[in-house]
Design a protein around this motif. Structure first.
Motif, PDB file in Angstrom:
ATOM      1  N   SER A   3       0.842  -1.099   0.017  1.00 62.43           N
ATOM      2  CA  SER A   3       0.041   0.219  -0.091  1.00 62.43           C
ATOM      3  C   SER A   3       0.776   1.240   0.020  1.00 62.43           C
ATOM      4  O   SER A   3       1.920   1.330   0.764  1.00 62.43           O
ATOM      5  CB  SER A   3      -0.987  -0.006   1.133  1.00 62.43           C
ATOM      6  OG  SER A   3      -1.384   1.181   1.165  1.00 62.43           O
ATOM      7  N   LEU A   4       0.533   2.542  -0.913  1.00 58.17           N
ATOM      8  CA  LEU A   4       1.299   3.527  -0.959  1.00 58.17           C
ATOM      9  C   LEU A   4       0.477   4.411  -0.189  1.00 58.17           C
ATOM     10  O   LEU A   4       0.546   5.638  -0.711  1.00 58.17           O
ATOM     11  CB  LEU A   4       1.569   3.827  -2.422  1.00 58.17           C
ATOM     12  CG  LEU A   4       2.591   2.620  -3.098  1.00 58.17           C
ATOM     13  CD1 LEU A   4       2.882   3.206  -4.501  1.00 58.17           C
ATOM     14  CD2 LEU A   4       3.939   2.880  -2.415  1.00 58.17           C
ATOM     15  N   MET A   5      -0.429   4.081   0.201  1.00 58.01           N
ATOM     16  CA  MET A   5      -1.297   5.224   0.939  1.00 58.01           C
ATOM     17  C   MET A   5      -0.840   6.204   2.009  1.00 58.01           C
ATOM     18  O   MET A   5      -0.253   5.753   2.728  1.00 58.01           O
ATOM     19  CB  MET A   5      -2.627   4.338   1.623  1.00 58.01           C
ATOM     20  CG  MET A   5      -3.941   5.247   2.170  1.00 58.01           C
ATOM     21  SD  MET A   5      -5.132   4.128   2.638  1.00 58.01           S
ATOM     22  CE  MET A   5      -4.842   4.611   4.379  1.00 58.01           C
ATOM     23  N   ILE A   6      -0.908   7.587   1.308  1.00 57.68           N
ATOM     24  CA  ILE A   6      -0.494   8.675   2.296  1.00 57.68           C
ATOM     25  C   ILE A   6      -1.712   9.324   2.801  1.00 57.68           C
ATOM     26  O   ILE A   6      -1.800  10.142   3.799  1.00 57.68           O
ATOM     27  CB  ILE A   6       0.429   9.576   1.543  1.00 57.68           C
ATOM     28  CG1 ILE A   6      -0.057   9.897   0.354  1.00 57.68           C
ATOM     29  CG2 ILE A   6       1.891   8.933   1.514  1.00 57.68           C
ATOM     30  CD1 ILE A   6       0.603  11.179  -0.306  1.00 57.68           C
ATOM     31  N   GLN A   7      -3.065   9.069   2.201  1.00 56.26           N
ATOM     32  CA  GLN A   7      -4.175   9.527   2.685  1.00 56.26           C
ATOM     33  C   GLN A   7      -5.298   8.790   2.543  1.00 56.26           C
ATOM     34  O   GLN A   7      -5.159   7.895   1.703  1.00 56.26           O
ATOM     35  CB  GLN A   7      -4.301  11.247   2.264  1.00 56.26           C
ATOM     36  CG  GLN A   7      -4.462  11.565   0.960  1.00 56.26           C
ATOM     37  CD  GLN A   7      -4.311  12.884   0.525  1.00 56.26           C
ATOM     38  OE1 GLN A   7      -3.996  13.717   1.246  1.00 56.26           O
ATOM     39  NE2 GLN A   7      -5.252  13.021  -0.444  1.00 56.26           N
ATOM     40  N   GLY A   8      -6.451   9.059   2.995  1.00 58.02           N
ATOM     41  CA  GLY A   8      -7.550   8.190   2.879  1.00 58.02           C
ATOM     42  C   GLY A   8      -8.296   8.986   1.607  1.00 58.02           C
ATOM     43  O   GLY A   8      -8.172   9.687   0.939  1.00 58.02           O
ATOM     44  N   ALA A   9      -9.564   8.089   1.338  1.00 57.89           N
ATOM     45  CA  ALA A   9     -10.508   8.109   0.360  1.00 57.89           C
ATOM     46  C   ALA A   9     -11.980   7.795   0.754  1.00 57.89           C
ATOM     47  O   ALA A   9     -11.942   6.816   1.474  1.00 57.89           O
ATOM     48  CB  ALA A   9     -10.015   7.381  -0.832  1.00 57.89           C
ATOM     49  N   LYS A  10     -13.027   8.569   0.514  1.00 60.37           N
ATOM     50  CA  LYS A  10     -14.339   8.406   0.983  1.00 60.37           C
ATOM     51  C   LYS A  10     -15.309   8.584   0.075  1.00 60.37           C
ATOM     52  O   LYS A  10     -14.880   9.484  -1.031  1.00 60.37           O
ATOM     53  CB  LYS A  10     -14.645   9.088   2.149  1.00 60.37           C
ATOM     54  CG  LYS A  10     -14.516  10.516   2.096  1.00 60.37           C
ATOM     55  CD  LYS A  10     -14.854  11.062   3.477  1.00 60.37           C
ATOM     56  CE  LYS A  10     -14.617  12.781   3.264  1.00 60.37           C
ATOM     57  NZ  LYS A  10     -14.867  13.444   4.489  1.00 60.37           N
ATOM     58  N   ILE A  11     -16.425   7.827  -0.143  1.00 59.24           N
ATOM     59  CA  ILE A  11     -17.303   8.290  -1.209  1.00 59.24           C
ATOM     60  C   ILE A  11     -18.170   9.349  -0.294  1.00 59.24           C
ATOM     61  O   ILE A  11     -18.892   9.293   0.586  1.00 59.24           O
ATOM     62  CB  ILE A  11     -18.417   6.994  -1.325  1.00 59.24           C
ATOM     63  CG1 ILE A  11     -17.358   6.009  -2.193  1.00 59.24           C
ATOM     64  CG2 ILE A  11     -19.399   7.344  -2.238  1.00 59.24           C
ATOM     65  CD1 ILE A  11     -18.198   4.899  -2.531  1.00 59.24           C
ATOM     66  N   LEU A  12     -18.429  10.684  -1.198  1.00 60.74           N
ATOM     67  CA  LEU A  12     -19.326  11.598  -0.521  1.00 60.74           C
ATOM     68  C   LEU A  12     -20.779  11.424  -1.184  1.00 60.74           C
ATOM     69  O   LEU A  12     -21.684  11.947  -0.269  1.00 60.74           O
ATOM     70  CB  LEU A  12     -18.798  12.915  -1.127  1.00 60.74           C
ATOM     71  CG  LEU A  12     -17.246  13.597  -0.835  1.00 60.74           C
ATOM     72  CD1 LEU A  12     -17.283  14.956  -1.455  1.00 60.74           C
ATOM     73  CD2 LEU A  12     -17.228  13.808   0.887  1.00 60.74           C
ATOM     74  N   ALA A  13     -20.962  11.050  -2.250  1.00 55.86           N
ATOM     75  CA  ALA A  13     -22.390  10.988  -2.756  1.00 55.86           C
ATOM     76  C   ALA A  13     -22.562  10.160  -3.990  1.00 55.86           C
ATOM     77  O   ALA A  13     -21.639   9.724  -4.505  1.00 55.86           O
ATOM     78  CB  ALA A  13     -22.746  12.389  -3.233  1.00 55.86           C
TER      79      ALA A  13
END
Ligand code: ACO
Length: 333
Positions: A3-13
């Protein structure tokens, strides 16, 4: 997988759109030798929506679904950095995503198409989350849209009863890694089985044969239903289990199962294999049939509108289809 994740992601709508014109099993039985009883028993489908009119295209549905998602969060389209259109029925082989970009006024977005049939939305979600989790982009619009009614052989009762037209959209945003909601994914392809489901290109010899050039056109959808059925019921539960295992999660933690809406029997068989209660399976295919890349976001959008999915719920999304491609993405809502 590293994983190269440095920040998150989310579904807004989310947002969705279906054509106004519905086509019931009884109506389809006037076109091919079939019946409402056969289609209902074998597939669970009762009706589907078809995009009618020469001036109507996939863009109309995709734009409507996208605008509905944007309106829900009052987002200005100029804030979108990237648009991914998952489709296998574009109205331009060079790509249709940029037409969505223009029509919704996403003046700062780059746009491209992604072709992975009924797995297209899952692959778009994964692709978008990579751009967000590595800090490249902040806001991404993904759209799953297909108008397979334009590619179905309306004399083939084995396929024409299955498909419907629709579009579904989701807006994703980057966030702190603590708030990350795209927890993990698991993706697969096996081109050895591509012959079981395709819209193949067919060569014709061009008149200027001294050029030794072959040109042609695409044929209708051809499908070996039994093989696709067996593949889905065998491979999709394995993909879901692998994905859960990679996150040290168990099946008991799953709140909602959102599968590609291909056939009610496939949904039931997958849930049973995983010992997931039918109460946790999101299904709306009786109203829309198999809408290919649109089916998952359409089902997700309806479930959200019906207040089924709550904050922090674990939502397992799995797609499968032509390629053959299949995969899972797990989201903490
Ligand atoms: N009406 C009446 N009879 C029919 C119809 C119909 N619409 N279609 C087929 N039949 C007949 C067949 O001719 C056959 O008759 P026979 O026994 O006399 O030869 C009989 O019904 C059984 O046909 P099967 O094809 O074996 O039926 P099955 O139970 O497999 O159901 C179906 C067919 C519904 C297509 C099923 O195989 C299926 O859902 N497969 C999966 C398809 C799928 O999920 N695709 C997803 C990917 S889509 C994408 O990626 C774009």
């Amino acid at each position: 997988m590293k994983s190269l994740m440095i920040q998150g992601a989310k579904i807004l709508a989310t947002g969705s759109a279906v054509p106004s014109s519905s086509f019931s099993n009884n109506e389809i039985s006037k076109v091919v030798d079939t019946s409402d009883a056969w289609i209902t028993t074998r597939t669970g489908i009762k009706e589907r929506r078809l995009l009618k009119g020469v001036d109507k295209s996939i863009i109309d549905l995709a734009v409507l679904a996208s605008k509905k998602a944007l309106d829900k969060i009052l987002m200005d389209p100029s804030q979108i950095d990237l648009i991914i259109l998952a489709t296998s029925s574009p109205n331009d082989l060079f790509g249709s995503a940029s037409k969505i970009q223009y029509e919704i006024g996403a003046i700062n977005a780059v746009a491209f198409d992604l072709t992975a049939a009924c797995s297209g939305f899952v692959l778009s979600l994964v692709t978008a989350s990579q751009f967000l989790q590595t800090g490249v982009y902040r806001n991404i619009l993904i759209v799953g849209a297909d108008v397979l009614s334009k590619w179905v052989d309306w004399s083939d009762r084995g396929t024409c009863i299955l498909f419907g037209d629709a579009a579904g959209a989701a807006i994703l945003q980057s966030c702190s890694s603590i708030d990350n909601s795209i927890l993990g994914f698991q993706l697969n392809s096996d081109g050895n089985y591509s012959k079981h489901l395709s819209i193949a290109y067919e060569h014709n010899i061009v008149p200027h044969s001294e050029l030794n050039l072959y040109q042609g056109s695409f044929k209708h959808i051809s499908m070996n239903g039994k093989e696709v059925y067996k593949f889905a019921v065998f491979q999709v539960p394995l993909s879901i289990l692998k994905c859960l295992n990679s996150l040290n999660m168990s099946v008991d933690q799953v709140d909602w199962l959102v599968l590609h809406q291909a056939n009610e029997r496939i949904l039931t068989a997958i849930a049973e294999k995983l010992s997931i209660s039918s109460n946790k399976v999101i299904a709306n295919l009786h109203k829309y049939g198999n809408t290919s890349a649109a089916s998952i976001p359409l089902a997700l959008d309806e479930a959200i509108q019906d207040n089924k999915i709550s904050h922090n719920d674990i939502v397992v999304i799995a797609g499968f289809g032509a390629g053959l491609t299949w995969g899972t993405i797990i989201i903490r809502w």
